[in-house]
Motif scaffolding. Sequence first.
Motif, short mmCIF file in Angstrom:
data_model
loop_
_atom_site.label_atom_id
_atom_site.label_comp_id
_atom_site.label_asym_id
_atom_site.label_seq_id
_atom_site.Cartn_x
_atom_site.Cartn_y
_atom_site.Cartn_z
N HIS A 199 0.82 -1.21 0.00
CA HIS A 199 0.00 0.00 0.00
C HIS A 199 0.86 1.26 0.00
N ILE A 200 1.98 1.26 0.74
CA ILE A 200 2.82 2.46 0.77
C ILE A 200 3.86 2.44 -0.35
N GLY A 201 3.68 1.56 -1.33
CA GLY A 201 4.56 1.58 -2.50
C GLY A 201 5.83 0.78 -2.34
N ALA A 202 5.89 -0.07 -1.32
CA ALA A 202 7.07 -0.91 -1.13
C ALA A 202 6.71 -2.35 -1.49
N GLY A 203 6.18 -2.53 -2.67
CA GLY A 203 5.83 -3.87 -3.13
C GLY A 203 7.04 -4.58 -3.68
N PRO A 204 6.85 -5.83 -4.13
CA PRO A 204 7.99 -6.60 -4.61
C PRO A 204 8.67 -6.02 -5.84
N GLN A 205 7.97 -5.16 -6.59
CA GLN A 205 8.60 -4.61 -7.80
C GLN A 205 9.42 -3.37 -7.52
N ARG A 206 9.48 -2.94 -6.24
CA ARG A 206 10.16 -1.68 -5.93
C ARG A 206 11.68 -1.79 -6.04
N SER A 207 12.25 -2.87 -5.50
CA SER A 207 13.72 -3.01 -5.52
C SER A 207 14.08 -4.48 -5.40
N GLY A 208 15.37 -4.76 -5.66
CA GLY A 208 15.84 -6.13 -5.53
C GLY A 208 15.66 -6.65 -4.12
N PHE A 209 15.92 -5.79 -3.15
CA PHE A 209 15.74 -6.17 -1.74
C PHE A 209 14.30 -6.60 -1.48
N LEU A 210 13.34 -5.80 -1.98
CA LEU A 210 11.94 -6.14 -1.69
C LEU A 210 11.48 -7.36 -2.47
N SER A 211 12.00 -7.55 -3.70
CA SER A 211 11.66 -8.78 -4.43
C SER A 211 12.09 -10.00 -3.63
N ALA A 212 13.35 -9.97 -3.16
CA ALA A 212 13.86 -11.11 -2.42
C ALA A 212 13.11 -11.29 -1.11
N PHE A 213 12.77 -10.18 -0.46
CA PHE A 213 12.04 -10.25 0.80
C PHE A 213 10.68 -10.91 0.60
N PHE A 214 9.93 -10.44 -0.40
CA PHE A 214 8.59 -11.01 -0.60
C PHE A 214 8.67 -12.47 -1.02
N THR A 215 9.69 -12.82 -1.81
CA THR A 215 9.81 -14.22 -2.23
C THR A 215 10.09 -15.12 -1.03
N LEU A 216 11.05 -14.72 -0.21
CA LEU A 216 11.43 -15.56 0.92
C LEU A 216 10.31 -15.66 1.96
N VAL A 217 9.84 -14.49 2.42
CA VAL A 217 8.83 -14.51 3.48
C VAL A 217 7.51 -15.05 2.92
N GLY A 218 7.22 -14.72 1.65
CA GLY A 218 5.99 -15.23 1.04
C GLY A 218 5.99 -16.74 0.90
N THR A 219 7.15 -17.30 0.55
CA THR A 219 7.22 -18.77 0.43
C THR A 219 6.97 -19.42 1.79
N HIS A 220 7.54 -18.82 2.82
CA HIS A 220 7.29 -19.36 4.16
C HIS A 220 5.80 -19.26 4.50
N GLY A 221 5.21 -18.09 4.20
CA GLY A 221 3.79 -17.92 4.48
C GLY A 221 2.92 -18.91 3.70
N LEU A 222 3.34 -19.19 2.45
CA LEU A 222 2.61 -20.16 1.64
C LEU A 222 2.67 -21.54 2.28
N HIS A 223 3.84 -21.87 2.84
CA HIS A 223 3.97 -23.16 3.54
C HIS A 223 3.01 -23.21 4.73
N VAL A 224 2.94 -22.10 5.48
CA VAL A 224 2.04 -22.10 6.63
C VAL A 224 0.59 -22.24 6.16
N THR A 225 0.27 -21.58 5.02
CA THR A 225 -1.08 -21.70 4.48
C THR A 225 -1.43 -23.16 4.19
N PHE A 226 -0.50 -23.83 3.50
CA PHE A 226 -0.78 -25.23 3.18
C PHE A 226 -0.80 -26.09 4.44
#
Lengths: 126, 209
Positions: free
Chosen positions: B129-156
């Motif tokens: 919402h504040i514009g720090a989505g995964p497309q903002r920078s390499g750091f945020l892409s990697a952050f969303f991928t790593l933490v998102g994958t963990h979250g996806l595991h918790v979802t399953f």
Amino acid sequence: MSDHHEHHGHHEHAEEAPHSSFKGYMIGFVASVILTAIPFWMVMSDVLDSRNATILIILGFAVVQIVVHMIYFLHMDFQSQGGWTMLSLIFTVVLLFITLFGSLWVMYHMNVNMMPSMMGGADGMP
Amino acid sequence: MSNAVATPAAEGGKLEFLVKGDHHPAQGTLLGFWIYLMSDCLIFASLFATYGVLSMNFAGGPSGADLFDLELVALNTAFLLISSITYGFAVLKMQQNSVRGTMGWLAVTGVFGLCFLGVELYEFYHMIHIGAGPQRSGFLSAFFTLVGTHGLHVTFGCIWLVTLLLQLRKHGLIQENKRRVYCLSMFWHFLDVIWIGVFTYVYLMGSMV
């Protein structure tokens, strides 16, 4: 929860059930709470001036906590499944170290040795 | 790994070997599931390595120190840790052959898992919402991928938990269901182990930049 007792005696040898006990879980839980609270406290209230020392200490706490989880929650030992779980764990940890430190090492040196005109301002790894 | 016990015979000096063979794994599923978890661990290893390489590439955007709310992360860590111990209680109840106890503690575990997911989704939503989505920078892409994958595991894990509750209600504590409870317990505790790496390496170290 006071009616929990340790149930070590009644394992059948036919099924390889993990050796769970209430005491084991509680030890693991209390240790994890302590090992989590200290790093958060250190970072959130800026206990140490040195950033590198803080990083080393919280990484140390993380490693210890992972070992605690492995022993008390995942019930790792050298005996279960004839030792094969431990063997696959050791194999995985070796690969994990190669992947992590290999990547960080190679990419750090690539950044350092990049020609100055190509450096995008990023100056290395954490 | 077999133990060979040599007993020197009294006469003739011949060696006798009593080879004690390994126990054949009675529950091959548990070992197989463990090996799956180890391969999953390597996925996370590569994601951690990616994050480590990209963690300083902010592209002029916000860093972890600007974005991370450590109190929220501490709350999430507590949720996951408590869900780990409640899953442990479910396993203990199962070993006492109490279906109701097992299902009760499993349900509590699921509630904490959902709390974790809720907080994480709120955090992601806020950052995007504040514009720090995964497309903002390499750091945020990697952050969303790593933490998102963990979250996806918790979802399953949560989906599996609900499935397991239905199976327990229908069939009770039969051998197959016990095996499933053990497998999910490994999965759940394993996700907690990964989270230790996430909160230390990503959140705590990231907010010290």
